[in-house]
Design a protein around this motif. Structure first.
Motif, short mmCIF file in Angstrom:
data_model
loop_
_atom_site.label_atom_id
_atom_site.label_comp_id
_atom_site.label_asym_id
_atom_site.label_seq_id
_atom_site.Cartn_x
_atom_site.Cartn_y
_atom_site.Cartn_z
N ALA B 46 3.82 -5.26 4.44
CA ALA B 46 4.27 -4.70 3.16
C ALA B 46 5.74 -5.03 2.95
O ALA B 46 6.51 -5.19 3.90
N LEU B 47 6.12 -5.14 1.68
CA LEU B 47 7.51 -5.39 1.32
C LEU B 47 7.97 -4.25 0.42
O LEU B 47 7.27 -3.86 -0.51
N VAL B 48 9.15 -3.71 0.70
CA VAL B 48 9.70 -2.62 -0.11
C VAL B 48 11.11 -3.02 -0.53
O VAL B 48 11.85 -3.58 0.26
N GLU B 49 11.45 -2.70 -1.78
CA GLU B 49 12.81 -2.98 -2.23
C GLU B 49 13.74 -1.89 -1.74
O GLU B 49 13.50 -0.71 -1.98
N SER B 50 14.83 -2.27 -1.06
CA SER B 50 15.79 -1.26 -0.59
C SER B 50 16.88 -1.06 -1.63
O SER B 50 17.23 0.06 -1.96
N SER B 51 17.47 -2.15 -2.12
CA SER B 51 18.52 -2.03 -3.13
C SER B 51 18.74 -3.39 -3.77
O SER B 51 18.24 -4.40 -3.29
N GLY B 52 19.49 -3.39 -4.83
CA GLY B 52 19.89 -4.65 -5.46
C GLY B 52 19.01 -5.09 -6.61
O GLY B 52 19.30 -6.10 -7.24
#
Lengths: 684, 251
Positions: B46-52
């Motif tokens: 899975a890929l999760v957006e942390s910031s940016g």
């Protein structure tokens, strides 16, 4: 040999054997020769783009009008007075077509909205590149002598800066870069002359080192020279990548050449008052040191202003005796410091010194042990100081300030590529070179003296933009197209009050008659604006008008006579001719008018969205609180302000509501009736 | 003899023509894979957006904050050492374009926007077990006019229209009885025409029977200023703003 000759003669015979055939062949050759030029044009790059463009617009709803505006052939914008011959519009055909705003395919995109017309300025003035070229490669990527590749979009604001020497609202990157040129000390070593002949002046304040031994130790100097950012992350002092021996020798020379200043050392310190450790943080807070000085918090973020040096590890650096003398009166040690002369009591000084001493890091410089320096080492230190140009920024005993220490950058934006030595693997373009030089100057050879600056990517881009704006074209622009920078005036108030204004460093934050800082309001017309009693109280104990502001005016502990001197001067000198000082005082306004003003305030103009009048019901806090505005401002100022706020303070966010005279009058009457509880006035 | 010779030349030309694109293709393929040196030591699912994500920047510039994504496994714990590739439309560049996740399972890249103003759909991709996992995010590039609008909005509008407070600026949003619309509220603002937005800014809320808490700016801002602010509002809008008018392309 024989067969070839035979073959040739048979060919000759076949082509020119009889006159009719010869005539036919010659005609054919002529025809072909004549066809070369049209064929070359037909197969040229720009022609194929024009055909593609016609194909693109063919299927659009407004094809007919688009085709009507299309002109085949080479287009040219010719502006002799600007030296512009731009044929870019030959291929970039959709630049002015508003209906092509959805097209993303180059070269047919519509030009984004900009303040200038393409026909008046052409293309290369902003974008660079070769305007006369008609092929993609030549126009965009030429590296031939005297030619320049097109400017990357990220530096596009540099184009504006060629003519606009002032700060433009739409070019934040260029403005930041220009500020950095002055603030990061670039112009101490590199001269930068604007096209109008004025010099870019430094705005930083590199400390004088003539009494440095009073202030700090040789060990601290050594650690600082080795890595300034390790002491204070926010400092603008660059890293000179010195070896231990070199840093040691330089520190030895600085300490050795330092002359003592009376009052700085423990021997001549007055009997110190007792410090009150518990009062330290609150005194630091009350004095609003954080308006100018920052300190790193636990999360590593800097909290506070950037006008003065960061104080995270001040305890490692400053000797307590020096700190006490400095807080007593900073102008004794440094007569031009932006730090105000607070009138601290001895007890307060002791408390602040003790508090600042706690701001230290026991690990910082703990491994530094320097042996006493030999005369040779000290002499070597001086040699290094001369070589590295330390005296270009700092005043140092026994070393002259060098003139033109580093190359002049006034036309760096037009530096020919042929004069640049690129690093292997580097893109051959001026922006890449400048950015790389700023990022890592020493990568260009061990003989490069330029030190290593600690800049973010955005700062590097901004500085590159500001440097790219310094072009030869900018210098040759006609005068009527050039917008000059607004120079700082050298206004200096006179008399004892003028001396007070200098001592309190009012100019560090406030602006008067075109000189001074931007942090606090412009006070050029303050005398027309405020009432005497309020001003006296405010100078004694400045309490903020805007609850949401973080940076605030400190209390200088003025004596009554100094306060009166300053109040008199402000009220007499800083007067605006546009303000009617004799406007009917609020008292003569009838209760009806005041009530009408209240209605206007709350209903028609809804001023409560930004201002507070009744602390129980109103909440807006964009503008100043107005609970006691009637005892603060003059009626004349209020009336003029309501009629046109920007006329009095051009940068204010309060909109001009275009009030009728009656409405402005009623609102003035209402606001003047707000005298507040009177608690503040009664205190003193 | 003549025909044979020409056939031979033809063959040579054809061969050269065939080899040229082939080598080009190979070269391109080679340069498109700078991550050949990166050896993934782990794989996530899975890929999760942390910031940016959802940043706003000027065209052609590098965004202030880097894009950070995190690779997780089935249990939702971070996976260090997994390969993440970043992709975007032409004009967008990533530094680096492919990276291994760090010890906390995060991959960080600096995003440089393209030269066209508008929305940039970016994606991060990690080769998961079996099939690769992608994550989409969005960045907004502002052209000159929109950026002028953003600077003006920052000074005159955002104190009330932006509900978020920052350490340096407290929002006035909560203090207002009638709540202003955030500029990203596309569902409301997209329905208001440019002409109506202009008159609200020019003459204040009451011009369109709205709240008087919105003051008039017609004597403070110039016509190009107001046009710039509207261009900025349209750029931020979510869902995206579709300008009215005929759809020209036939297709």
């Amino acid at each position: 040999m024989q067969p070839i000759r035979k073959y040739l003669s048979s060919v000759w015979q076949a082509l020119f054997g009889d006159p009719v055939r010869a005539f036919g062949v010659v005609s054919l050759i002529l025809l072909l020769a004549l066809a070369i030029a049209p064929a070359k044009e037909h197969f040229s790059q720009w022609h194929s783009y024009q055909r593609k463009y016609l194909g693109l617009i063919r299927d659009r709803g407004d094809a007919i009008s688009l085709r009507r505006r299309f002109e085949p052939g080479i287009h040219q914008i010719w502006l002799p007075e600007l030296g512009v011959v731009d044929r870019c519009t030959t291929c970039h055909l959709g630049l002015k077509e508003a209906s092509l705003s959805d097209v993303t395919q180059q070269p047919f995109r519509k030009h984004p909205v900009v303040p200038h017309s393409l026909d008046a300025f052409g293309c290369v003035i902003c974008h660079g590149g070769q305007g006369q070229a008609t092929t993609v490669v030549e126009a965009h990527h030429s590296e031939r002598a005297g030619e320049e590749p097109i400017l990357p979009t990220r530096y596009i604001e540099s184009g504006c800066g060629q003519c606009h020497q002032n700060s433009l609202p739409g070019t934040p990157q260029l403005n930041l870069g220009r500020t950095m040129l002055s603030r990061y000390g670039c112009v101490h070593c590199h001269a930068v002359t604007r096209p109008d002949g004025s010099k870019v002046a430094a705005t930083d304040h590199p400390p004088s080192l003539v009494h440095i031994a009073d202030k700090t130790t040789r060990e601290w100097l050594f650690s600082w020279l080795k890595d300034p950012q390790a002491y204070a992350a926010s400092t603008t002092m660059p890293n000179f990548k010195l070896s231990d021996a070199d840093a040691s020798d330089i520190s030895a020379y600085l300490v050795n050449s330092s002359s003592p200043k009376a009052g700085d050392t423990a021997a001549d310190a007055k009997p110190a008052a007792n410090a009150d450790p518990a009062a330290g943080p609150s005194l630091y807070g009350e004095s609003f040191c954080a308006s100018c000085h920052s300190v790193q918090n636990a999360a590593g973020n800097l909290v506070g202003g950037d006008l003065g040096p960061e104080l995270t590890r001040i305890g490692n650096k400053a000797k307590p005796e020096w700190l006490a003398a400095w807080l007593q009166n900073p102008r004794v040690y440094d007569s031009t410091t932006p730090m105000p002369h607070y009138r601290f009591a001895p007890q307060q000084i002791a408390t602040l010194v003790a508090f600042l001493q706690t701001k230290s890091d026991s690990d910082y410089g703990s491994g530094v042990h320097l042996d006493a320096a030999t005369p040779q080492q000290i002499a070597h230190g001086r040699k290094l100081i001369v070589e590295l140009g330390c005296a270009a920024c700092h005043e140092i005993n026994g070393v002259q300030k060098p003139e033109n220490f580093a190359p002049d950058l006034s036309a760096i934006g037009s530096k020919p590529l042929a004069q640049i030595v690129f690093l292997p693997g580097m893109e051959h373009s001026l922006p890449t070179y400048i950015a790389a030089k700023i990022r890592q100057p020493r990568a260009f050879g061990s003989s490069v003296k330029m030190p290593q600056f600690t800049l973010s990517a955005a700062q590097t881009d901004a500085l590159t933009t500001a440097l790219l704006a310094l072009t030869a074209r900018g210098r040759s622009m006609p005068d009527n197209l050039r917008v000059a920078a607004v120079p700082e005036t050298n206004y200096q108030p006179a008399g004892p009050a003028g001396k007070l204004i200098t001592e309190l460093a009012c100019f560090s934050c406030h602006r008067f008659n075109g000189r001074g800082g931007e942090m606090a309001p412009d006070l050029s017309w303050e005398g027309s604006s405020v009432q005497r009693q309020w001003l006296t109280n405010f100078l004694h104990n400045p309490n903020t008008l805007r609850p949401s502001l973080i940076r605030r005016m400190p209390r200088f502990n003025l004596s009554d006579s100094d306060n009166k001197e300053l109040t008199d001067y402000i009220l007499t000198v800083y007067q605006s001719p546009a303000i009617d000082a004799d406007l009917v005082p609020a008292a003569t306004n009838s209760a009806d008018v005041v009530e009408h003003g209240r209605q206007l305030f709350y209903s028609k103009y809804a001023c409560q969205s930004c201002h507070i009048i009744d602390t129980k019901t109103d909440k807006g806090y964009i503008g100043p609180t107005l609970t006691q505005v009637g005892s603060r401002l003059t009626a004349g100022w209020l009336y003029a302000w309501l009629k046109n706020p920007q006329a009095l303070r051009p940068s204010t966010t309060e909109p001009n509501q275009n009030l009728s005279d009656e409405d402005a009058h009623a609102l003035t009457a209402f606001l003047m009736s707000l005298k507040g509880s009177g608690g503040q006035g009664a205190k003193r | 003899m003549n025909t044979r010779l020409s056939a031979q030349t033809k063959f040579r030309v054809l061969a050269a023509l065939a080899i040229l694109p082939l080598t080009m293709l190979l070269c391109c393929k080679h340069s498109a894979l700078p991550n050949a040196a990166l050896k993934a030591t782990a794989q996530g699912t899975a890929l999760v957006e942390s910031s940016g994500g959802h940043q706003v920047g000027a065209t052609g510039t590098t965004l202030t904050d880097p894009l950070v994504v995190q690779v997780n496994d089935d249990q939702g714990t971070a996976v260090p050492g997994a390969l993440v590739e970043f992709h975007g439309p032409s004009g967008v560049s990533f530094d680096p374009a492919a990276v291994l996740t760090d010890s906390s399972g995060q991959a960080t890249t600096a995003v440089t926007l393209g030269t066209i103003a508008g929305r940039y759909q970016l994606s991060a991709m990690t080769p998961g077990k079996g099939k690769s996992v992608t994550l989409d995010t969005l960045e907004i590039a502002l052209g000159y006019e929109q950026r002028v609008g953003s600077i003006l909005a920052d000074k005159y509008c955002s104190r009330c229209h932006d509900p978020e407070s920052s350490p340096v600026r407290v929002s006035n949003y909560d203090n207002l009885e009638v709540k202003p619309h955030a500029f990203s509220e596309g569902n409301t603002l997209n329905k208001i025409s440019d002409a109506d937005l202009t008159s609200i800014i020019l003459h204040g809320g009451p011009a369109l029977n709205r709240s008087a808490l919105m003051p008039p700016y017609g004597n403070t801002l110039s016509a190009p200023d107001i046009k710039a602010i509207i261009a900025y509002i349209r750029a931020l809008s979510d869902p995206p703003y579709q300008p009215p008018g005929t759809v020209y392309a036939r297709q």
